[in-house]
Design an enzyme around this catalytic site. Structure first.
Site, PDB file in Angstrom:
ATOM      1  N   THR A 185       7.921  -9.320   5.225  1.00 47.88           N
ATOM      2  CA  THR A 185       6.763  -8.728   4.530  1.00 47.88           C
ATOM      3  C   THR A 185       7.355  -7.389   3.980  1.00 47.88           C
ATOM      4  OG1 THR A 185       6.303  -7.152   6.471  1.00 47.88           O
ATOM      5  CG2 THR A 185       5.256  -9.403   6.564  1.00 47.88           C
ATOM      6  N   GLU A 330       2.310 -13.951   6.037  1.00 52.24           N
ATOM      7  CA  GLU A 330       2.307 -14.405   7.363  1.00 52.24           C
ATOM      8  C   GLU A 330       1.512 -15.889   7.267  1.00 52.24           C
ATOM      9  OE1 GLU A 330       1.865 -11.295   6.572  1.00 52.24           O
ATOM     10  OE2 GLU A 330       2.537  -9.964   8.089  1.00 52.24           O
ATOM     11  N   LYS A 437     -14.244   5.828   6.200  1.00 52.31           N
ATOM     12  CA  LYS A 437     -15.240   5.745   7.187  1.00 52.31           C
ATOM     13  C   LYS A 437     -16.142   7.069   6.871  1.00 52.31           C
ATOM     14  CE  LYS A 437     -12.968   2.638  10.113  1.00 52.31           C
ATOM     15  NZ  LYS A 437     -11.784   2.671  10.431  1.00 52.31           N
ATOM     16  N   TRP A 442     -18.974   2.545   5.898  1.00 52.53           N
ATOM     17  CA  TRP A 442     -17.918   2.042   5.388  1.00 52.53           C
ATOM     18  C   TRP A 442     -17.848   2.239   3.846  1.00 52.53           C
ATOM     19  CZ3 TRP A 442     -15.295  -2.422   8.444  1.00 52.53           C
ATOM     20  CH2 TRP A 442     -14.989  -1.912   9.806  1.00 52.53           C
TER      21      TRP A 442
HETATM   22  P1  ADP Z   1       2.605  -7.388   2.411  1.00 52.04           P
HETATM   23  O1  ADP Z   1       1.938  -7.834   3.899  1.00 52.04           O
HETATM   24  O2  ADP Z   1       4.072  -7.043   2.469  1.00 52.04           O
HETATM   25  O3  ADP Z   1       1.779  -6.005   1.689  1.00 52.04           O
HETATM   26  P2  ADP Z   1       1.522  -9.727   1.088  1.00 52.04           P
HETATM   27  O4  ADP Z   1       1.988 -10.190  -0.053  1.00 52.04           O
HETATM   28  O5  ADP Z   1       1.742 -10.354   2.438  1.00 52.04           O
HETATM   29  O6  ADP Z   1       2.539  -8.342   1.349  1.00 52.04           O
HETATM   30  O7  ADP Z   1       0.041  -9.001   0.978  1.00 52.04           O
HETATM   31  C1  ADP Z   1      -1.002  -9.315   1.927  1.00 52.04           C
HETATM   32  C2  ADP Z   1      -2.191  -8.366   1.653  1.00 52.04           C
HETATM   33  O8  ADP Z   1      -2.622  -8.329   0.342  1.00 52.04           O
HETATM   34  C3  ADP Z   1      -3.401  -9.094   2.264  1.00 52.04           C
HETATM   35  O9  ADP Z   1      -3.471  -8.889   3.541  1.00 52.04           O
HETATM   36  C4  ADP Z   1      -4.585  -8.059   1.329  1.00 52.04           C
HETATM   37  O10 ADP Z   1      -4.743  -7.035   1.899  1.00 52.04           O
HETATM   38  C5  ADP Z   1      -3.934  -8.140   0.067  1.00 52.04           C
HETATM   39  N1  ADP Z   1      -4.663  -9.055  -1.008  1.00 52.04           N
HETATM   40  C6  ADP Z   1      -3.864 -10.342  -1.095  1.00 52.04           C
HETATM   41  N2  ADP Z   1      -4.577 -11.206  -1.937  1.00 52.04           N
HETATM   42  C7  ADP Z   1      -5.512 -10.232  -2.287  1.00 52.04           C
HETATM   43  C8  ADP Z   1      -6.962 -10.363  -3.268  1.00 52.04           C
HETATM   44  N3  ADP Z   1      -7.370 -11.290  -3.778  1.00 52.04           N
HETATM   45  N4  ADP Z   1      -7.718  -9.206  -3.025  1.00 52.04           N
HETATM   46  C9  ADP Z   1      -7.678  -8.105  -2.348  1.00 52.04           C
HETATM   47  N5  ADP Z   1      -6.534  -8.043  -1.507  1.00 52.04           N
HETATM   48  C10 ADP Z   1      -5.755  -9.014  -1.240  1.00 52.04           C
END
Ligand code: ADP
Length: 539
Positions: A185, A330, A437, A442
């Site tokens: 990640t 993940e 918050k 929220w």
């Molecule tokens: P990292 O976990 O290292 O930041 P990832 O590419 O796995 O990299 O990112 C996943 C996260 O990206 C998600 O848990 C979410 O918070 C955000 N995310 C992914 N796609 C979207 C989307 N379409 N809209 C909003 N947030 C998103």
């Protein structure tokens, strides 16, 4: 009673053999690091993957060994995808945007035996080489005449490595749960951790996400993945293209608006896949140069939330439908997608755009639900916020080398907060760490950011929650101006005031030249939160 069918294992080598027989003539086009366009077919690519697998065997690579790559989206990287995993070795893709200390940590943690690198990234590896404990050699993904100068002893040239190898191989057979690839990640919200995919998880994920309600991969697809092959396997598209005979158009290191436009035009690309920042650049370039992207039918967007202004611009200027998806490292990574559905035709266009800002419905093979802090399932009513948890054969069970499972009651907590509507539309409200918050209610930082970028003078926006004596937290908005129209605090607040609830309005607007981004392009808010936590108390 068990069924009587074969226990044939789902292996990545099987995708390759299927592709050779059925999709061998399908073209693969790459913009190259060396400059110029490279073209060949799936059959050509498969032969070279087999040569590579034979070369790796000659180097002593065995099942379970880890091979690092640090490379952009190009044909040689694609050959590694199949050649390494086909042998039962593990393809470990490294993100060149990571800090050197992260690269060093990850390579040592994963125990990479060799690293295959694009020449422009060689200095990154050279910089940490002395600290890499398990690496036996570095291979540059190029030909002899393009080999860079380097202080690395015995630097290997990829083309030389595979040149004299046979293009025939009998692939080994093994359990489909065997590890196939590894991606760490980007550590947006903490320490970087490894997601170790299996042959089975990779195949079912690529297959499920390529259905008509997802990437929609068919033999008539011409797909341009700008999503990097160095992060979450370019969302599984290399495998999907080989499974379904889709033409792959790979951008190499050139992901700016002009280069992407040129590739779209020359290859008549129908499907684009990437993150919002890339599409913003493409829209700006085409707007400035009065270009329409006529061949493009769908633009898949994910990784961060797509603003409504972007969804609208693609539809109205390019007649292209934006399919908004969501997922994470993940999860292999796709969890939900918002593909075109006939009922959208019946909708008022503004309502349809609004619906498209939702991250869509879960794809088959990925179950989603929202829960409260005690793990109790919350209703799918489109209003109730909860922690988004997921489950499925493409979802991680534990991080690489972790002793403990990453699951709670059999579900993986994504760290995102969302709503789910009665008919299954999921909407990300925020990362749980980023949600603000205020007085027990929220506020979504994502919603505020996406509304703010609709202001004609705003290039990028970032919202964080900071301490407030009465409301606990209040939103603070950071803005980068685009220089096209005037923009000051009052005009931004005025712009927002009829678009969001009054109590959501930021307490202050701060203009900055730059915002902090992580290795996958997402905003990293931890530093800002620390620096500005007392901003409303002190001012
Ligand atoms: P990292 O976990 O290292 O930041 P990832 O590419 O796995 O990299 O990112 C996943 C996260 O990206 C998600 O848990 C979410 O918070 C955000 N995310 C992914 N796609 C979207 C989307 N379409 N809209 C909003 N947030 C998103």
């Amino acid at each position: 009673m068990l069924g009587n069918m074969m226990k044939d294992q789902l292996l990545i080598s099987g995708i390759l053999e299927h592709a050779i027989q059925n999709n061998g003539k399908t073209e693969i086009v790459s913009n190259t690091v060396e400059g110029g366009i490279h073209r060949y077919t799936i059959a050509d690519s498969a032969k070279r993957s087999k040569q590579l697998a034979n070369a790796l065997t000659a180097l002593g690579i065995k099942k379970g060994d880890v091979i690092g790559t640090m490379a952009v989206n190009g044909y040689r990287h694609l050959e590694l995808y199949f050649g390494v995993s086909g042998l039962g070795a593990v393809l470990h893709t490294l993100n060149p945007r990571l800090f050197p200390e992260h690269v060093e940590y990850i390579v040592n943690h994963a125990e990479d035996k060799y690293i295959f690198v694009d020449a422009p990234f060689l200095p990154i590896i050279e910089g940490v080489l002395d600290s890499l404990k398990t690496v036996k050699g570095i291979v540059v993904l190029t030909s002899k005449e393009n080999m860079p100068e380097s202080k690395v002893k015995n630097l290997i040239c990829y083309e030389d490595l595979i040149a004299n190898e046979s293009d025939e191989i009998v692939w080994p057979e093994f359990d489909e749960h065997t590890a196939s690839s590894l991606c760490y990640t980007s550590g947006t919200t903490g320490n970087t951790k490894g997601a170790l995919y299996s042959h089975r998880s990779t195949i079912v994920h690529a297959w499920f996400s390529s259905a008509g309600n997802g990437f929609n991969m068919t033999p008539s697809s011409i797909v341009l993945p700008v999503v990097p092959m160095f992060h979450v396997n370019a969302w599984g598209l290399p495998y999907a293209a080989f499974m379904f005979g889709a033409k792959l158009v790979l951008p190499g290191p050139f992901t700016d608006g002009e280069s992407i436009t040129n590739l779209i035009k020359s290859e008549k690309v129908k499907q684009l896949v990437g993150v919002p920042t890339v599409w913003l650049d493409l829209l700006n370039y085409t707007e400035k140069n009065n270009i329409t992207l006529d061949s493009v039918e769908t633009v898949l967007v994910g990784g961060s939330a797509a603003p409504i202004s972007m969804i609208k611009a693609f539809q109205e200027k390019h007649n292209a439908f934006m399919n908004h998806g969501w997922g994470m490292t993940e999860m292999s990574p796709v969890g939900t997608m918002n593909a075109y559905k006939p009922e959208m035709d019946e909708m008022n266009i503004e309502d349809r755009y609004e619906l498209q800002t939702s991250q869509g419905k879960s794809i088959y093979g990925c179950s989603i639900k929202i829960v409260d802090d005690n793990g109790k399932t919350l209703p799918n009513d489109g209003k109730t916020y909860g922690r988004l948890v997921v489950k499925g054969p493409g979802v991680i069970e534990r991080y690489y080398k972790a002793d403990q499972s990453a699951l709670e009651d059999g579900w993986f907590d994504t760290g995102d907060v969302s709503t789910i509507s009665e008919d299954g539309y999921m909407r990300i409200v925020d990362r749980s760490k980023d949600v603000i918050k205020s007085g027990g209610e929220w506020i979504s930082s994502i919603d505020l950011e996406n509304t703010a970028v609709g202001h004609p003078g705003v290039a990028e926006a970032c919202v964080i929650g900071v301490l407030h004596p009465k409301w606990d937290e209040r939103p603070l908005l950071f803005v980068i101006k685009n220089g096209i129209e005037d923009c000051d605090k009052d005009s931004v607040i005025n712009f927002l005031s009829d678009k969001i609830a009054k109590w959501w309005l930021p307490d202050d607007v701060i203009f900055v030249e730059e915002l902090p981004h992580g290795a996958t392009g997402k905003l990293v808010k931890t530093g800002l939160r620390e620096q500005y936590k007392n901003h409303l108390i002190n001012n």
